[in-house]
Scaffold this motif. Structure first.
Motif, PDB file in Angstrom:
ATOM      1  N   LYS A 254       0.826  -1.199   0.000  1.00  0.00           N
ATOM      2  CA  LYS A 254       0.000   0.000   0.000  1.00  0.00           C
ATOM      3  C   LYS A 254       0.866   1.257   0.000  1.00  0.00           C
ATOM      4  CE  LYS A 254      -3.808   2.358   0.196  1.00  0.00           C
ATOM      5  NZ  LYS A 254      -4.699   2.433  -0.989  1.00  0.00           N
ATOM      6  N   ILE A 255       1.954   1.245   0.741  1.00  0.00           N
ATOM      7  CA  ILE A 255       2.864   2.391   0.759  1.00  0.00           C
ATOM      8  C   ILE A 255       3.425   2.663  -0.632  1.00  0.00           C
ATOM      9  CG2 ILE A 255       5.095   3.221   1.610  1.00  0.00           C
ATOM     10  CD1 ILE A 255       4.549   1.651   4.201  1.00  0.00           C
ATOM     11  N   VAL A 256       3.892   1.617  -1.306  1.00  0.00           N
ATOM     12  CA  VAL A 256       4.481   1.776  -2.628  1.00  0.00           C
ATOM     13  C   VAL A 256       3.436   2.298  -3.614  1.00  0.00           C
ATOM     14  CG1 VAL A 256       5.542   0.567  -4.574  1.00  0.00           C
ATOM     15  CG2 VAL A 256       6.267   0.042  -2.239  1.00  0.00           C
ATOM     16  N   GLU A 257       2.226   1.743  -3.578  1.00  0.00           N
ATOM     17  CA  GLU A 257       1.161   2.206  -4.471  1.00  0.00           C
ATOM     18  C   GLU A 257       0.870   3.686  -4.243  1.00  0.00           C
ATOM     19  OE1 GLU A 257      -2.244  -0.202  -3.902  1.00  0.00           O
ATOM     20  OE2 GLU A 257      -1.314  -2.030  -4.685  1.00  0.00           O
ATOM     21  N   THR A 258       0.796   4.084  -2.988  1.00  0.00           N
ATOM     22  CA  THR A 258       0.493   5.481  -2.657  1.00  0.00           C
ATOM     23  C   THR A 258       1.614   6.408  -3.110  1.00  0.00           C
ATOM     24  OG1 THR A 258      -0.763   4.735  -0.717  1.00  0.00           O
ATOM     25  CG2 THR A 258      -0.123   7.054  -0.788  1.00  0.00           C
ATOM     26  N   ALA A 259       2.865   5.990  -2.900  1.00  0.00           N
ATOM     27  CA  ALA A 259       4.008   6.814  -3.295  1.00  0.00           C
ATOM     28  C   ALA A 259       4.077   6.984  -4.812  1.00  0.00           C
ATOM     29  CB  ALA A 259       5.302   6.201  -2.767  1.00  0.00           C
ATOM     30  N   ARG A 266       1.945  14.822  -8.416  1.00  0.00           N
ATOM     31  CA  ARG A 266       2.592  16.009  -7.843  1.00  0.00           C
ATOM     32  C   ARG A 266       3.555  16.601  -8.863  1.00  0.00           C
ATOM     33  NH1 ARG A 266       4.315  20.255  -6.221  1.00  0.00           N
ATOM     34  NH2 ARG A 266       5.139  20.674  -4.117  1.00  0.00           N
ATOM     35  N   GLU A 267       3.320  17.850  -9.213  1.00  0.00           N
ATOM     36  CA  GLU A 267       4.155  18.485 -10.231  1.00  0.00           C
ATOM     37  C   GLU A 267       5.140  19.474  -9.626  1.00  0.00           C
ATOM     38  OE1 GLU A 267       1.950  20.216 -13.401  1.00  0.00           O
ATOM     39  OE2 GLU A 267       1.208  18.276 -14.136  1.00  0.00           O
ATOM     40  N   GLN A 268       6.297  19.521 -10.212  1.00  0.00           N
ATOM     41  CA  GLN A 268       7.351  20.476  -9.850  1.00  0.00           C
ATOM     42  C   GLN A 268       8.097  20.820 -11.135  1.00  0.00           C
ATOM     43  OE1 GLN A 268       8.105  22.870  -7.745  1.00  0.00           O
ATOM     44  NE2 GLN A 268       8.399  21.490  -6.004  1.00  0.00           N
ATOM     45  N   PHE A 269       8.341  22.088 -11.372  1.00  0.00           N
ATOM     46  CA  PHE A 269       8.976  22.547 -12.612  1.00  0.00           C
ATOM     47  C   PHE A 269       8.185  22.072 -13.832  1.00  0.00           C
ATOM     48  CE2 PHE A 269      12.454  21.906  -9.490  1.00  0.00           C
ATOM     49  CZ  PHE A 269      12.794  23.245  -9.318  1.00  0.00           C
ATOM     50  N   ASN A 270       6.853  22.141 -13.705  1.00  0.00           N
ATOM     51  CA  ASN A 270       5.925  21.848 -14.802  1.00  0.00           C
ATOM     52  C   ASN A 270       5.942  20.397 -15.271  1.00  0.00           C
ATOM     53  OD1 ASN A 270       5.020  24.562 -14.978  1.00  0.00           O
ATOM     54  ND2 ASN A 270       6.889  25.091 -16.115  1.00  0.00           N
ATOM     55  N   GLN A 271       6.311  19.490 -14.382  1.00  0.00           N
ATOM     56  CA  GLN A 271       6.249  18.070 -14.730  1.00  0.00           C
ATOM     57  C   GLN A 271       6.101  17.243 -13.449  1.00  0.00           C
ATOM     58  OE1 GLN A 271       9.929  16.441 -16.347  1.00  0.00           O
ATOM     59  NE2 GLN A 271      11.072  18.194 -15.545  1.00  0.00           N
ATOM     60  N   ILE A 279      13.700  10.450  -7.820  1.00  0.00           N
ATOM     61  CA  ILE A 279      12.450   9.841  -7.365  1.00  0.00           C
ATOM     62  C   ILE A 279      12.277   8.460  -7.978  1.00  0.00           C
ATOM     63  CG2 ILE A 279       9.942  10.078  -7.308  1.00  0.00           C
ATOM     64  CD1 ILE A 279      11.384  12.065  -5.537  1.00  0.00           C
ATOM     65  N   LYS A 280      12.632   8.324  -9.268  1.00  0.00           N
ATOM     66  CA  LYS A 280      12.537   7.015  -9.917  1.00  0.00           C
ATOM     67  C   LYS A 280      13.378   5.977  -9.185  1.00  0.00           C
ATOM     68  CE  LYS A 280      11.681   8.508 -14.703  1.00  0.00           C
ATOM     69  NZ  LYS A 280      12.234   8.523 -16.070  1.00  0.00           N
ATOM     70  N   HIS A 281      14.596   6.338  -8.859  1.00  0.00           N
ATOM     71  CA  HIS A 281      15.484   5.393  -8.171  1.00  0.00           C
ATOM     72  C   HIS A 281      14.911   4.984  -6.814  1.00  0.00           C
ATOM     73  CE1 HIS A 281      19.314   6.647 -10.601  1.00  0.00           C
ATOM     74  NE2 HIS A 281      18.415   6.016 -11.323  1.00  0.00           N
ATOM     75  N   HIS A 337       6.670  12.303  -0.422  1.00  0.00           N
ATOM     76  CA  HIS A 337       5.519  13.188  -0.237  1.00  0.00           C
ATOM     77  C   HIS A 337       5.932  14.595   0.193  1.00  0.00           C
ATOM     78  CE1 HIS A 337       3.101   9.489  -0.393  1.00  0.00           C
ATOM     79  NE2 HIS A 337       2.060  10.275  -0.591  1.00  0.00           N
ATOM     80  N   GLY A 338       7.162  14.742   0.675  1.00  0.00           N
ATOM     81  CA  GLY A 338       7.615  16.065   1.087  1.00  0.00           C
ATOM     82  C   GLY A 338       6.923  16.535   2.347  1.00  0.00           C
TER      83      GLY A 338
END
Length: 378
Positions: A254-259, A266-271, A279-281, A337-338
């Motif tokens: 559930k944690i992985v699905e939510t993340a 969640r967008e940052q710098f228009n993406q 984040i991918k890693h 999630h910051g």
């Protein structure tokens, strides 16, 4: 060798997930932390109606007579929802012990009630300023005729308020080691116990200090042989820890699905932040930990059900990896999630607290490292 669940087990998982989805998944856990236990009681009754409480209870005692692996889909789904209560302690610890070591009277008294969802067990092991080693079991049990009189204090006992019975480690003979310890069933309605609530980081699990002042129980309440309760409990802990790993896998999933979902919206710098390599890693590492924990948990439960020669090392290894991976994955989810990950608005904090609760639950990490090393012949 294929350790995946069969079609019937996956179908049952779907029934359990649909039921938990209908009640709001972690909504019940959140209400539980606020002191509202009525929704949990209704949820547990519903799970019992589905058959979750009777899965591994023998047919002659009112259950389905299924094995350890049949608990896995239930445990993974209840782990996803952070189910409060004593399902693990009852069905993954008390039931196997009663089936193997219980007298016919004990089986008749407890197993049918467990299967119907009307009876739950908790474990009274730790004592003030003590640890999980046998030398710290000091609660005294004096046997006279057929009456066992208990005097002492147990601390950090989980969910006493929800339990109908306690599995209590009692020192019935003098000594410091495992010899002389008995495992006694104490029915809460039959005795007078002093219960003092204790604070817990995981508010979905209620801890308490329980004082035994001349509490008298019948000698027929001893589970297994008197003075040999330590070995009985250690046998039960193999089933319990294998089941605990499956519950942890459900939480991690559930944690992985939510993340992943949050990283995609969640967008940052228009993406979406999920496009950033960092984040991918992190998400890949979380997924790898999840799948490794799942494989170890499946194998541990298979080893228990099939009584494999390597069941001790299988369970110890799974318990060690799963508990440590749970903490890591839950912590990484907060990072992804910051700032919002530190608030109570979303569920991140609930999973971190549950991960920390399980870190040293019914055994320390160091003890399980030692157990695995001994089992592997190191």
């Amino acid at each position: 060798m294929d350790f995946s669940l069969n079609q019937e087990q996956e179908m049952f998982r779907n029934y359990v997930r649909k039921y938990l989805d209908d009640v709001g998944q972690t909504k019940v856990a959140r209400e539980f932390t606020e002191g509202n236990t009525s929704s949990f009681q209704a949820l547990y009754a519903g799970l019992a109606e589905l058959g979750c409480a009777s899965v591994n209870v023998s047919e002659e005692n009112g259950g389905m007579g299924l094995g350890q692996l049949d608990l896995v889909p239930i445990l993974e789904e209840t782990g996803r929802a952070l189910l409060p209560g004593l399902y693990l302690e009852t069905n993954a610890l008390a039931v196997p012990l009663l089936e193997k070591y219980g007298t016919e009277e004990q089986k008749a008294k407890y197993l049918a009630a467990i299967a119907s969802g009307e009876h739950t067990f908790t474990v009274a092991w730790l004592e003030p300023s003590g640890n999980y080693k046998p030398s710290n079991v000091k609660l005294n049990g004096t046997l006279q005729d057929d009456v066992l009189t208990l005097n002492g204090v147990k601390s950090l006992v989980p969910d006493v308020e929800l339990a109908n019975s306690l599995l209590v480690l009692v020192r019935t003979s003098e000594g410091q080691g495992a010899e002389g310890i008995s495992l006694v069933i104490v029915d809460c309605d039959d005795v007078s116990l002093q219960v003092q609530p204790q604070k817990n980081m995981d508010e979905t699990r209620l801890l308490a200090e329980v004082t035994f002042n001349d509490v008298q129980v019948s000698s027929q309440q001893i589970l297994g042989t008197i003075d040999h309760g330590w070995d009985v409990l250690q046998e039960g802990l193999l089933s319990f820890n294998a089941a605990l790993c499956s519950s942890i896998v459900g939480s991690m999933e559930k944690i992985v699905e939510t993340a992943v979902e949050y990283a995609n919206i969640r967008e940052q710098f228009n993406q979406p932040i999920g496009r950033f390599q960092a984040i991918k890693h992190r998400l890949v590492d979380m997924k790898m930990d999840l799948e490794t924990a799942r494989s170890l948990a499946y194998y541990a439960n298979w080893a228990i059900e099939s009584n494999a020669d390597d069941k001790v090392e299988a369970v110890s290894s799974a318990r060690l990896f799963a508990t440590e991976a749970f903490i890591k994955v839950a912590s990484q989810s907060i990072q992804i999630h910051g700032g919002i990950g530190f608030t109570e608005e979303i569920d991140c904090h609930l999973y971190v607290k549950r991960a920390r609760f399980y870190e040293n639950y019914l055994g320390s990490t160091q003890q399980y490292y030692e157990q695995a090393a001994v089992a592997l012949g190191w």
